[in-house]
Design a protein around this motif. Structure first.
Motif, PDB file in Angstrom:
ATOM      1  N   PHE A 126       0.830  -1.207   0.000  1.00 53.21           N
ATOM      2  CA  PHE A 126       0.000   0.000   0.000  1.00 53.21           C
ATOM      3  C   PHE A 126       0.865   1.258   0.000  1.00 53.21           C
ATOM      4  N   ILE A 127       1.890   1.276   0.818  1.00 48.80           N
ATOM      5  CA  ILE A 127       2.757   2.453   0.903  1.00 48.80           C
ATOM      6  C   ILE A 127       3.517   2.651  -0.403  1.00 48.80           C
ATOM      7  N   GLN A 128       3.997   1.556  -0.990  1.00 46.53           N
ATOM      8  CA  GLN A 128       4.693   1.671  -2.269  1.00 46.53           C
ATOM      9  C   GLN A 128       3.756   2.154  -3.372  1.00 46.53           C
ATOM     10  N   ALA A 129       2.544   1.629  -3.414  1.00 46.38           N
ATOM     11  CA  ALA A 129       1.586   2.016  -4.451  1.00 46.38           C
ATOM     12  C   ALA A 129       1.091   3.442  -4.268  1.00 46.38           C
ATOM     13  N   SER A 130       1.117   3.926  -3.043  1.00 44.02           N
ATOM     14  CA  SER A 130       0.574   5.246  -2.736  1.00 44.02           C
ATOM     15  C   SER A 130       1.657   6.273  -2.470  1.00 44.02           C
ATOM     16  N   SER A 131       2.878   5.991  -2.849  1.00 46.63           N
ATOM     17  CA  SER A 131       3.973   6.905  -2.537  1.00 46.63           C
ATOM     18  C   SER A 131       3.679   8.300  -3.072  1.00 46.63           C
ATOM     19  N   GLY A 132       3.951   9.271  -2.238  1.00 51.64           N
ATOM     20  CA  GLY A 132       3.713  10.658  -2.604  1.00 51.64           C
ATOM     21  C   GLY A 132       2.315  11.147  -2.257  1.00 51.64           C
ATOM     22  N   ARG A 133       1.402  10.232  -1.920  1.00 51.68           N
ATOM     23  CA  ARG A 133       0.032  10.637  -1.601  1.00 51.68           C
ATOM     24  C   ARG A 133      -0.318  10.383  -0.141  1.00 51.68           C
ATOM     25  N   LEU A 134       0.638   9.939   0.640  1.00 50.68           N
ATOM     26  CA  LEU A 134       0.367   9.611   2.040  1.00 50.68           C
ATOM     27  C   LEU A 134       0.785  10.772   2.936  1.00 50.68           C
ATOM     28  N   GLU A 135       0.030  11.833   2.878  1.00 53.28           N
ATOM     29  CA  GLU A 135       0.355  13.023   3.653  1.00 53.28           C
ATOM     30  C   GLU A 135      -0.522  13.169   4.886  1.00 53.28           C
TER      31      GLU A 135
END
Length: 118
Positions: free
Chosen positions: A60-69
């Protein structure tokens, strides 16, 4: 339960990609929090699925990199990871499998360190 764990993070990842279309980032948080809240009554619920939780969180973190703010999303993810940590008291295995418990604990702590670095 395994299907639900995987689905929550796949749906959450999809919802984060739709953020530009006006979809709230609160949905992934609510999905993860629903799973965390379920463990309130059943603390052993996630322990047998610790490796699966670690794998889907990393994905999930890899797929969502840059959007986990969202700090709320990170808080929910960390709570989920901590709830699946097997301990000698929470593990559903006999005492003879302490090495297996230690191995899962190490995997989980490595995942937490990995999450913080991203």
């Amino acid at each position: 339960l395994k299907f639900s764990i995987v689905a929550i993070f796949q749906i959450g990842s999809s919802l984060l990609t739709l953020e530009d279309a006006g979809i709230s980032t609160g949905w992934p948080v609510r999905l993860v929090e629903a799973l965390v809240n379920r463990t309130e009554a059943e603390p052993h619920l996630l322990v047998p699925h610790c490796k699966l939780v670690v794998e889907v969180v990393r994905s999930f973190i890899q797929a969502s990199s840059g959007r986990l703010e969202s700090p709320e999303l990170w808080r929910a993810i960390f709570q989920l990871l901590l709830r699946c940590v097997p301990t000698s008291q929470r593990a559903l295995w006999p005492g003879a499998k302490d090495k297996e418990v230690e191995s899962l604990q190490l995997d989980l702590w490595q995942c937490l360190v990995w999450c913080v670095s991203h």
